[in-house]
Design a protein around this motif. Structure first.
Motif, mmCIF file in Angstrom:
data_model
loop_
_atom_site.group_PDB
_atom_site.id
_atom_site.type_symbol
_atom_site.label_atom_id
_atom_site.label_comp_id
_atom_site.label_asym_id
_atom_site.label_seq_id
_atom_site.Cartn_x
_atom_site.Cartn_y
_atom_site.Cartn_z
ATOM 1 N N LYS A 113 0.811 -1.219 0.000
ATOM 2 C CA LYS A 113 0.000 0.000 0.000
ATOM 3 C C LYS A 113 0.848 1.273 0.000
ATOM 4 N N HIS A 114 1.908 1.295 0.828
ATOM 5 C CA HIS A 114 2.741 2.509 0.907
ATOM 6 C C HIS A 114 3.420 2.783 -0.435
ATOM 7 N N PHE A 115 3.942 1.735 -1.046
ATOM 8 C CA PHE A 115 4.606 1.903 -2.347
ATOM 9 C C PHE A 115 3.603 2.366 -3.405
ATOM 10 N N LYS A 116 2.365 1.836 -3.326
ATOM 11 C CA LYS A 116 1.333 2.231 -4.284
ATOM 12 C C LYS A 116 0.991 3.713 -4.142
ATOM 13 N N LYS A 117 0.853 4.184 -2.890
ATOM 14 C CA LYS A 117 0.513 5.592 -2.684
ATOM 15 C C LYS A 117 1.634 6.517 -3.149
ATOM 16 N N ILE A 118 2.881 6.124 -2.833
ATOM 17 C CA ILE A 118 4.021 6.944 -3.271
ATOM 18 C C ILE A 118 4.098 6.970 -4.801
#
Length: 313
Positions: A113-118
């Motif tokens: 999720k964090h990589f997707k948002k970034i």
């Protein structure tokens, strides 16, 4: 229709309006915008058929028929402007949609999720950068004397390139810059469409042992088809309208590049700015609108023949 049906239909209409009053109220600003900025200026198109002068005004100037259009055709500029505008827009639409769909699918496949948002933030950022700043960045990269690209070429033993004199290079540059700016933002619609696909289809595909590529091919891509067709029809409506800000800030008034970079908007802008030629520029604008309208109707007719559920009307 009998006399007794009319009052019932009137009551039904009033009831529907009353139930939808909030939705209708929300439509008022959009309707006002189109009336003020799209319909009120329409009488000004009459200038295209006149020898306009300030003393007599729009409707008092001498009527000259289609002479302004004849001038455009005989000057040879109309074909060049039409060709450049349409070809650039076709490249923007085709390549843009392919990249936007690919990007939306890749975002959907990312599980962290964090990589997707970034990733989403980084990809959306170019859309919010001003085209003026994009033009400045391009000039500092591509200019002959101090550009970063030529400095790199010289360091590797090559000869610097006069990019601002090479008309053949600019279609590639403009298309790349446009895709860089718009792909991330444009992928939002396709990503939202993927999020709206029934999760049961993915679960059924997983139970059947479908691979990631098979899920994309047999579940995601068919589900994106209606979204793609609607966006394509909307894009067809603007196929005669170029991205003026991008073209003007990248190329400016560089006559050496007009053969491959001049579009209808930049040509009209130069006519008004340098010659105060309202009649010819209005004729070009009217031709642009009518041609674009015809293309939309044609595209909608083709889509309707293939599948009427995907047509706009």
């Amino acid at each position: 229709m009998s006399r007794t049906d009319a009052p019932q239909r009137r009551k039904s209409l009033i009831k529907n309006i009353s139930n939808s009053r909030m939705l209708l109220l929300m439509c008022v600003p959009a309707i006002a915008f189109f009336v003020v900025f799209n319909y009120c200026p329409m009488p000004g198109a009459w200038i295209a058929f006149t020898n306009f002068n300030y003393t007599d005004g729009i409707f008092g100037s001498p009527f000259v028929g289609f002479k302004n259009f004849e001038f455009l055709i005989k000057s040879g500029q109309l074909w060049l402007l039409t060709r450049n505008t349409i070809l650039y827009n076709i490249a923007f639409i085709v390549l843009g949609n392919i990249l936007q769909i690919a990007l939306a699918i890749m975002l959907n496949e990312i599980r962290m999720k964090h990589f997707k948002k970034i990733s989403q933030t980084v990809m959306f950022l170019p859309y919010f950068i001003s085209v003026v700043l994009v033009g400045v960045i391009a000039f500092n990269l591509l200019n002959y004397d101090t550009g970063a690209l030529n400095a790199l070429i010289e360091q590797t033993g090559g000869d610097p390139i006069k990019i601002y004199s090479a008309a053949g290079l600019w279609p590639i540059i403009i298309i790349l810059v446009h895709l860089w700016q718009s792909t991330g933002y444009g992928s939002i619609v396709y990503f939202a469409a993927i999020m709206g696909i029934d999760r049961g289809l993915f679960e059924a595909a997983a139970i059947d042992g479908a691979s990631a590529w098979q899920r994309i091919r047999y579940v995601i891509l068919p589900s994106l088809k209606p979204t793609f067709v609607i966006l394509l029809l909307f894009s067809m409506g603007g196929i005669m309208h170029g991205n003026f800000g991008l073209f003007w800030n990248l190329v400016g008034n560089n006559a050496a590049l007009f053969q491959t970079t001049d579009i209808i908007e930049t040509s009209v802008y130069r006519m008004v700015l340098s010659q105060n030629n309202f009649t010819t520029s209005t004729a070009v604008g009217l031709y642009q609108s009518l041609f674009g309208f015809a293309l939309v109707m044609l595209a909608n007719w083709i889509v309707r023949r293939i599948n009427k559920d995907y047509a706009l009307f």
